[in-house]
Design a protein around this motif. Structure first.
Motif, PDB file in Angstrom:
ATOM      1  N   ALA A   1      36.625  31.092  33.725  1.00  0.00           N
ATOM      2  CA  ALA A   1      36.382  32.191  34.658  1.00  0.00           C
ATOM      3  C   ALA A   1      37.673  32.978  34.815  1.00  0.00           C
ATOM      4  N   ASP A   2      37.547  34.181  35.320  1.00  0.00           N
ATOM      5  CA  ASP A   2      38.719  34.990  35.606  1.00  0.00           C
ATOM      6  C   ASP A   2      39.576  34.293  36.672  1.00  0.00           C
ATOM      7  N   GLY A   3      40.890  34.490  36.574  1.00  0.00           N
ATOM      8  CA  GLY A   3      41.790  33.807  37.503  1.00  0.00           C
ATOM      9  C   GLY A   3      42.426  34.695  38.540  1.00  0.00           C
TER      10      GLY A   3
ATOM     11  N   GLY B   1      36.883  35.769  39.729  1.00  0.00           N
ATOM     12  CA  GLY B   1      36.313  34.722  38.900  1.00  0.00           C
ATOM     13  C   GLY B   1      34.940  34.297  39.373  1.00  0.00           C
ATOM     14  N   THR B   2      34.784  34.143  40.683  1.00  0.00           N
ATOM     15  CA  THR B   2      33.485  33.774  41.240  1.00  0.00           C
ATOM     16  C   THR B   2      32.457  34.876  41.017  1.00  0.00           C
ATOM     17  N   GLU B   3      32.897  36.113  41.157  1.00  0.00           N
ATOM     18  CA  GLU B   3      31.987  37.255  41.067  1.00  0.00           C
ATOM     19  C   GLU B   3      31.553  37.569  39.636  1.00  0.00           C
ATOM     20  N   SER B   4      32.394  37.271  38.654  1.00  0.00           N
ATOM     21  CA  SER B   4      32.114  37.714  37.274  1.00  0.00           C
ATOM     22  C   SER B   4      31.343  36.705  36.445  1.00  0.00           C
ATOM     23  N   GLY B   5      31.255  35.457  36.904  1.00  0.00           N
ATOM     24  CA  GLY B   5      30.512  34.456  36.153  1.00  0.00           C
ATOM     25  C   GLY B   5      31.341  33.827  35.039  1.00  0.00           C
TER      26      GLY B   5
END
Length: 331
Positions: free
Chosen positions: A113-115, A211-215
């Motif tokens: 995920a994105d950080g 990260g949570t928002e982008s999947g």
């Protein structure tokens, strides 16, 4: 006297045997050179694997170099300055689209995920994404994964990043935190540990996780040239086996234990801060718990790149992702 000589010869033979054995068993490690794109708590499982001896247990002498930037990291890999690159999966697509005859193949993921985090200058009791409209936003480098993911998330919430914001992207990556701290921008997109550090110091407040928002996305992966993949299968299997042990260890250990294991990789960083960051990343599922890159994550990556206008061409999952090694060590 004769007995004494025999004993002496026996002891000498034993010493020679042990010396030869030590050379034989201790000197047979396979050297693997890894170039990492940056030094980050985001990569905790890699450092844990080193500090806990998982790579050494697999007979690997791991030489880790920080090459500071995707371009430098890929240059190191493609010019044979490194055997493995730890970098964003999007770089393998850029290289492939340029007609590489020996493309970079993704064989294991480290982060899924994105950080980055959205940090507000003002403390907001109840953040809404519409709060961003009309604000000055300190973004990341055009074409890089943080910026592409950031724009993807903003669009998902009905925000046109280039029209609804005063978007600043001309500040060097390393200077973004100091620019925000000195008063530039209402919101900023930051990696850890800077986001948590700013929150601890009252400089800013974390209001959302990109990260949570982008999947799920293969955000940071280990890749090697196709030729190396074909000639060094056993080395890569040993490397990935050690990585998987480290991923499992980081997932299962208390955050304080993980922080103690990796803090030496971060000079002048307090172990309590490292623990805070590890907890934040682990709780939101940033660390991959398996080295296997999933097809859905690969598709999501290309969707994000395409929306940002940075996808040079669609590349099939099987073209640049090798799952055989990850499958062999996880099954």
């Amino acid at each position: 006297m004769q007995v004494t000589k025999k004993v002496a010869l026996l002891l000498l033979s034993l010493v020679l045997f042990l010396s030869i054995s030590a050379c034989s068993f201790g000197g047979n490690k396979d050297t693997i050179r890894v170039s990492e794109v940056t030094r980050s708590i985001f990569y905790a499982p890699l450092y844990a694997g080193i500090s806990q001896g998982f790579f050494e247990d697999e007979g690997i002498d791991l030489e880790l170099t920080t090459t500071w930037g995707g371009d430098n990291t890929m240059t190191s890999l493609l010019s044979d300055g490194a055997d493995i690159a730890l970098v964003g999966a999007e770089t393998s697509i850029y290289v492939y689209a340029q007609g590489a005859t020996d493309p970079a193949i993704n064989f294991a993921q480290l982060t899924q995920a994105d950080g980055t985090f959205l940090v507000s200058r003002e403390k907001l009791d109840s953040f809404e994404w519409d709060d961003l409209k009309g604000s000055t936003f300190l973004g990341q480098r055009t074409g890089g994964m943080p910026q592409m993911v950031g724009e993807h998330v903003l669009r998902q919430h009905g925000i046109d990043p280039h029209n609804d914001l005063n978007l600043i992207q001309n500040i060097d990556f390393g200077n973004i935190p100091s620019a925000f701290a000195s008063g530039t921008g209402d919101f900023v997109q930051l990696f850890e540990p800077q986001a948590t550090l700013f929150e601890n110091e009252g400089i800013g407040h974390i209001v959302a996780s990109f990260g949570t928002e982008s999947g799920s996305v293969p955000y940071t992966v280990f890749m090697a040239k196709q030729s190396y993949m074909e000639s060094e299968v056993e080395k890569l299997e040993a490397f990935t086996r050690a990585l998987y042990k480290a991923q499992t260890w980081v997932e299962e250990q208390p955050v304080e234990v993980v922080a103690e294991a990796i803090v030496d990789f971060f000079e002048d960083t307090d172990v309590e801060l490292v623990a805070q960051v590890v907890d934040r990343y682990r709780s939101q599922g940033s660390y991959a718990t398996s080295p296997l890159v999933q097809p859905e994550a690969w598709d999501n990556l290309q969707t994000i790149m395409d929306q940002a206008g940075e996808l040079p061409q669609q590349v099939d999952y099987t073209e640049l992702v090798n799952t055989s090694i990850a499958e062999s060590v996880t099954n």
